[in-house]
Design a protein around this motif. Structure first.
Motif, PDB file in Angstrom:
ATOM      1  N   ARG A 117      38.468  11.047  35.767  1.00  0.00           N
ATOM      2  CA  ARG A 117      38.669  11.550  37.127  1.00  0.00           C
ATOM      3  C   ARG A 117      39.756  12.630  37.142  1.00  0.00           C
ATOM      4  N   MET A 118      40.866  12.369  36.411  1.00  0.00           N
ATOM      5  CA  MET A 118      41.931  13.367  36.343  1.00  0.00           C
ATOM      6  C   MET A 118      41.431  14.631  35.644  1.00  0.00           C
ATOM      7  N   HIS A 119      40.667  14.431  34.555  1.00  0.00           N
ATOM      8  CA  HIS A 119      40.113  15.590  33.859  1.00  0.00           C
ATOM      9  C   HIS A 119      39.179  16.371  34.774  1.00  0.00           C
ATOM     10  N   HIS A 120      38.403  15.637  35.593  1.00  0.00           N
ATOM     11  CA  HIS A 120      37.496  16.316  36.522  1.00  0.00           C
ATOM     12  C   HIS A 120      38.289  17.136  37.536  1.00  0.00           C
ATOM     13  N   LYS A 121      39.382  16.575  38.051  1.00  0.00           N
ATOM     14  CA  LYS A 121      40.195  17.335  39.005  1.00  0.00           C
ATOM     15  C   LYS A 121      40.759  18.588  38.355  1.00  0.00           C
ATOM     16  N   ARG A 122      41.227  18.443  37.086  1.00  0.00           N
ATOM     17  CA  ARG A 122      41.771  19.614  36.395  1.00  0.00           C
ATOM     18  C   ARG A 122      40.678  20.663  36.174  1.00  0.00           C
ATOM     19  N   VAL A 123      39.476  20.199  35.836  1.00  0.00           N
ATOM     20  CA  VAL A 123      38.369  21.146  35.643  1.00  0.00           C
ATOM     21  C   VAL A 123      38.034  21.847  36.952  1.00  0.00           C
ATOM     22  N   VAL A 124      38.092  21.078  38.065  1.00  0.00           N
ATOM     23  CA  VAL A 124      37.820  21.701  39.367  1.00  0.00           C
ATOM     24  C   VAL A 124      38.864  22.752  39.696  1.00  0.00           C
ATOM     25  N   GLN A 125      40.150  22.434  39.396  1.00  0.00           N
ATOM     26  CA  GLN A 125      41.197  23.423  39.642  1.00  0.00           C
ATOM     27  C   GLN A 125      40.987  24.673  38.795  1.00  0.00           C
ATOM     28  N   GLU A 126      40.672  24.466  37.505  1.00  0.00           N
ATOM     29  CA  GLU A 126      40.426  25.619  36.643  1.00  0.00           C
ATOM     30  C   GLU A 126      39.207  26.409  37.122  1.00  0.00           C
ATOM     31  N   LYS A 127      38.200  25.668  37.603  1.00  0.00           N
ATOM     32  CA  LYS A 127      37.013  26.344  38.118  1.00  0.00           C
ATOM     33  C   LYS A 127      37.371  27.207  39.327  1.00  0.00           C
ATOM     34  N   ASN A 128      38.162  26.640  40.242  1.00  0.00           N
ATOM     35  CA  ASN A 128      38.566  27.414  41.420  1.00  0.00           C
ATOM     36  C   ASN A 128      39.383  28.634  41.021  1.00  0.00           C
ATOM     37  N   LYS A 129      40.249  28.446  40.011  1.00  0.00           N
ATOM     38  CA  LYS A 129      41.035  29.584  39.542  1.00  0.00           C
ATOM     39  C   LYS A 129      40.136  30.656  38.939  1.00  0.00           C
ATOM     40  N   LEU A 130      39.145  30.220  38.146  1.00  0.00           N
ATOM     41  CA  LEU A 130      38.218  31.178  37.549  1.00  0.00           C
ATOM     42  C   LEU A 130      37.388  31.883  38.614  1.00  0.00           C
ATOM     43  N   VAL A 131      37.005  31.125  39.648  1.00  0.00           N
ATOM     44  CA  VAL A 131      36.242  31.760  40.734  1.00  0.00           C
ATOM     45  C   VAL A 131      37.083  32.826  41.416  1.00  0.00           C
ATOM     46  N   THR A 132      38.376  32.510  41.640  1.00  0.00           N
ATOM     47  CA  THR A 132      39.269  33.505  42.247  1.00  0.00           C
ATOM     48  C   THR A 132      39.412  34.730  41.344  1.00  0.00           C
ATOM     49  N   ASP A 133      39.575  34.475  40.033  1.00  0.00           N
ATOM     50  CA  ASP A 133      39.697  35.596  39.099  1.00  0.00           C
ATOM     51  C   ASP A 133      38.418  36.431  39.072  1.00  0.00           C
ATOM     52  N   LEU A 134      37.266  35.744  39.137  1.00  0.00           N
ATOM     53  CA  LEU A 134      36.002  36.491  39.132  1.00  0.00           C
ATOM     54  C   LEU A 134      35.872  37.361  40.384  1.00  0.00           C
ATOM     55  N   LYS A 135      36.294  36.817  41.517  1.00  0.00           N
ATOM     56  CA  LYS A 135      36.237  37.629  42.733  1.00  0.00           C
ATOM     57  C   LYS A 135      37.137  38.850  42.616  1.00  0.00           C
ATOM     58  N   LYS A 179      36.009  42.774  42.541  1.00  0.00           N
ATOM     59  CA  LYS A 179      36.626  43.797  43.377  1.00  0.00           C
ATOM     60  C   LYS A 179      37.198  44.924  42.531  1.00  0.00           C
ATOM     61  N   HIS A 180      37.791  44.517  41.406  1.00  0.00           N
ATOM     62  CA  HIS A 180      38.341  45.517  40.490  1.00  0.00           C
ATOM     63  C   HIS A 180      37.226  46.368  39.881  1.00  0.00           C
ATOM     64  N   THR A 181      36.090  45.742  39.590  1.00  0.00           N
ATOM     65  CA  THR A 181      34.961  46.481  39.016  1.00  0.00           C
ATOM     66  C   THR A 181      34.404  47.488  40.030  1.00  0.00           C
ATOM     67  N   VAL A 182      34.369  47.047  41.292  1.00  0.00           N
ATOM     68  CA  VAL A 182      33.882  47.970  42.321  1.00  0.00           C
ATOM     69  C   VAL A 182      34.776  49.199  42.404  1.00  0.00           C
ATOM     70  N   SER A 183      36.080  48.992  42.161  1.00  0.00           N
ATOM     71  CA  SER A 183      36.998  50.132  42.227  1.00  0.00           C
ATOM     72  C   SER A 183      36.749  51.140  41.103  1.00  0.00           C
ATOM     73  N   TYR A 184      36.001  50.720  40.078  1.00  0.00           N
ATOM     74  CA  TYR A 184      35.716  51.635  38.968  1.00  0.00           C
ATOM     75  C   TYR A 184      34.555  52.587  39.284  1.00  0.00           C
ATOM     76  N   ASP A 185      33.803  52.285  40.329  1.00  0.00           N
ATOM     77  CA  ASP A 185      32.645  53.128  40.624  1.00  0.00           C
ATOM     78  C   ASP A 185      33.022  54.594  40.858  1.00  0.00           C
ATOM     79  N   PRO A 186      34.045  54.912  41.660  1.00  0.00           N
ATOM     80  CA  PRO A 186      34.416  56.336  41.786  1.00  0.00           C
ATOM     81  C   PRO A 186      34.813  56.959  40.457  1.00  0.00           C
ATOM     82  N   THR A 187      35.515  56.188  39.634  1.00  0.00           N
ATOM     83  CA  THR A 187      35.919  56.711  38.321  1.00  0.00           C
ATOM     84  C   THR A 187      34.699  56.997  37.456  1.00  0.00           C
ATOM     85  N   ILE A 188      33.737  56.077  37.472  1.00  0.00           N
ATOM     86  CA  ILE A 188      32.531  56.277  36.661  1.00  0.00           C
ATOM     87  C   ILE A 188      31.761  57.507  37.146  1.00  0.00           C
ATOM     88  N   LYS A 189      31.669  57.654  38.464  1.00  0.00           N
ATOM     89  CA  LYS A 189      30.975  58.830  38.988  1.00  0.00           C
ATOM     90  C   LYS A 189      31.703  60.121  38.600  1.00  0.00           C
TER      91      LYS A 189
END
Length: 587
Positions: A180-198, A202-212
């Motif tokens: 259960r504790m491991h599951h909570k830690r995995v959920v926290q890491e998952k939420n952190k990864l989801v935040t990082d992915l978002k 957003k950072h990738t979208v900012s590259y579109d003007p540079t790519i153009k």
């Protein structure tokens, strides 16, 4: 002969039911009635007296039984058996019934029972259950004792099984809690990864003007390349024509050609000497400055001066000029506070990571992911030197106060000391077991301070190349270090969002500041050494009171991770640069 009737359902004790059942199984052959009148017709014969005299003519049934069993009459009368009974043999069923009938005086019933019993026994129609012994109370007790002992053994076994089951249950409960504790830690890491992915999306979208923009530049370059090819072919034809004409003229007249004198090669300078530690006084040691009011600082200006993440900042030692380097492989000089572009340069083949001004303000030193360190000359508007001894990406550079040396740190686990006069590497500091992420000089000394991915902060002697002291305490990779103007305190930050303060003279940790849960990328002291600003991946700047180690202000505005932050030389403003391609002024 009367018709046979169904016998009634047997009731009573088990022996009686058994007798009734046996009686039902006997076939009735003939029924004879015997009356008392028949006894009169039967001729009786007188029996001669054999001399037996009965002492008591009125002998009762008990006396008769006693005489049959061989007991004396005195024993019958008194009720005491002179013989000691040691063991009572259990009686069989028929003896039990006979004794019962004799005891109650049912003589005729006894005769009928004996006749039918022996007849059935002779025919073999009695089973073992009818001829077995009647259970005695003592035998019953022994059987019950055996059953009790067996039940106790089963109880002990059940207790052992229960104890094992309880242990297994406790083990499963601990494993459940752990999972259960491991599951909570995995959920926290998952939420952190989801935040990082978002954030990365957003950072990738900012590259579109540079790519153009890069695509447009590429198309322009391809067009220029095609034009250059056409021009080259045209020039080749013209050169071929001119060569033929020159060859023809040379055949007609061959003038004597004097050999051109060779240009003398520029010799490199001699190795510089590090200044002695004795006699060099730190001008900031005895000065006191007012702490800047960082709690009242606000965002003043925002400038988008690069096409990619801004990774480094540096202030000119004498003029209000700011230098920035970016992942777009360029460096630029800006006026402060108007932030007008003064000069820009490019020459690195990969992203740029660090920048520092020469103490005289005449040169700029930059580091890059292309494994090189470059020195740029403002007067000549060109690259004055390139140092390429590192085997992996270079993370940062720092100029010595004398202006003759530059220190650089690299992903190859080393820090190198470069001589600007001789243009060669004078020292290589080896000792870290992971990437060296940051480097700086202790003010007005020959000591180099480094922070590494091996979670340590080290102090090196530039003259001997040896490690003077190592500070342990970080639990994750150290990302940046900073020494205050007095040179007695080191601040370091790591990827866990923790800032630690170290006393250089006492060689001890003097405080820990937990900034946030995101990595802290850079820290910077003000002139008074009482204020500290930290830049982190959550896009925020946090200002702290160093003596109290308390948070006194937060600066929000960047849209992505803040890579670097600095106080200006007068402590009137803070400059920060971020992965959102901007640098901002706070004051």
């Amino acid at each position: 002969r009367e018709p046979r009737r169904d016998p009634p359902t047997p009731q009573g004790s088990p022996p009686q039911r058994a007798l009734w059942t046996m009686a039902d199984e006997v076939d009735v052959i003939e029924e004879v009635e015997v009356s008392d009148s028949e006894d009169e017709e039967f001729p009786y014969e007188n029996v001669a007296d054999m001399g037996f005299e009965d002492e008591d003519e009125d002998e009762d049934l008990a006396s008769a039984l006693a005489s049959i069993q061989g007991k004396p009459r005195e024993a019958v009368k008194t009720g005491v058996d002179p013989r000691a009974v040691t063991q009572v043999r259990p009686a069989v069923v028929d003896d039990f019934i006979r004794n019962f009938l004799i005891k109650v005086g049912m003589q005729r019933t006894l005769d009928v029972f004996n006749g039918e019993w022996y007849e059935l026994k002779a025919k073999g129609r009695l089973g073992e259950e009818y001829t077995s012994a009647v259970p005695d109370i003592y035998m019953r007790n022994e059987e019950l004792d055996e059953q009790v002992s067996q039940l106790r053994q089963q109880l002990e076994k059940m207790r052992e099984i229960t104890a094992k089951a309880k242990g297994t249950w406790d083990k499963f409960r601990k494993e459940r809690d752990f999972h259960r504790m491991h599951h909570k830690r995995v959920v926290q890491e998952k939420n952190k990864l989801v935040t990082d992915l978002k954030r990365l999306r957003k950072h990738t979208v900012s590259y579109d003007p540079t790519i153009k923009e890069l695509q447009r530049k590429y198309e322009v370059a391809m067009k220029e390349k095609m034009l250059m090819r056409l021009e080259r072919d045209r020039m080749k034809a013209r050169v071929a024509t001119l060569e033929a004409a020159v060859k023809q003229l040379q055949e007609e007249e061959k003038p004597e050609v004097e050999p051109e004198p060779q240009k003398p090669r520029r010799k490199k300078g001699k190795d510089s000497k590090l200044p002695p530690d004795e006699g060099v006084v730190n001008p900031f040691a005895d000065l006191e400055f007012d702490a800047p009011p960082v709690e009242r600082f606000q965002l003043r200006k925002t400038f988008r001066g690069h096409l990619n993440s801004v990774s480094g900042l540096a202030f000119h030692p004498r003029k209000p000029i700011l230098a920035t380097v970016s992942d777009d492989q360029t460096w630029k000089l800006w006026s402060v506070p108007d932030c007008e572009l003064i000069m820009s340069g490019e020459g690195h083949r990969d992203w740029m990571s660090g920048v520092d001004f020469h103490p005289h303000g005449t040169h700029l030193v930059t580091s890059s992911g292309d494994k090189t360190v470059k020195v740029w000359d403002f007067a000549a508007a060109s690259c004055a030197a390139t140092f390429a001894d590192h085997t992996q990406a270079v993370w940062g550079v720092a100029c010595h106060y004398s202006g003759d040396f530059v220190a650089s740190c690299s992903m190859d686990h080393t820090t190198r000391l470069w001589d600007l006069n001789s243009g060669r590497c004078r020292q290589t500091f080896r000792g870290h077991v992971d990437s060296v992420n940051s480097v700086c000089w202790q003010p007005y000394t020959n000591n180099v301070c480094t922070g590494s991915g091996d979670k340590t902060v080290s102090l090196w002697d530039a003259r001997s190349g040896l490690c003077v002291q190592t500070f342990y305490g970080h639990l994750n990779a150290c990302s940046n270090i900073c020494v205050n103007k007095r040179g007695d305190t080191i601040a370091s930050c790591d990827a866990d969002g923790v800032v630690k303060l170290w006393d250089v003279r006492m060689v001890a940790e003097i405080g820990t500041i937990e900034v946030c849960q995101h990595p802290v990328n850079m820290v910077s002291f003000d002139r008074s050494s009482t204020r500290l600003v930290a830049a982190s991946d959550d896009g925020m700047l946090r200002c702290y009171n160093v003596p109290e180690k308390s948070l006194i202000g937060e600066l929000r505005g960047h849209e992505d991770a803040v890579q670097t932050v600095l106080f200006d030389p007068s402590d009137t403003r803070i400059v920060s640069a971020s992965s959102d391609c901007t640098f901002r002024l706070w004051g």
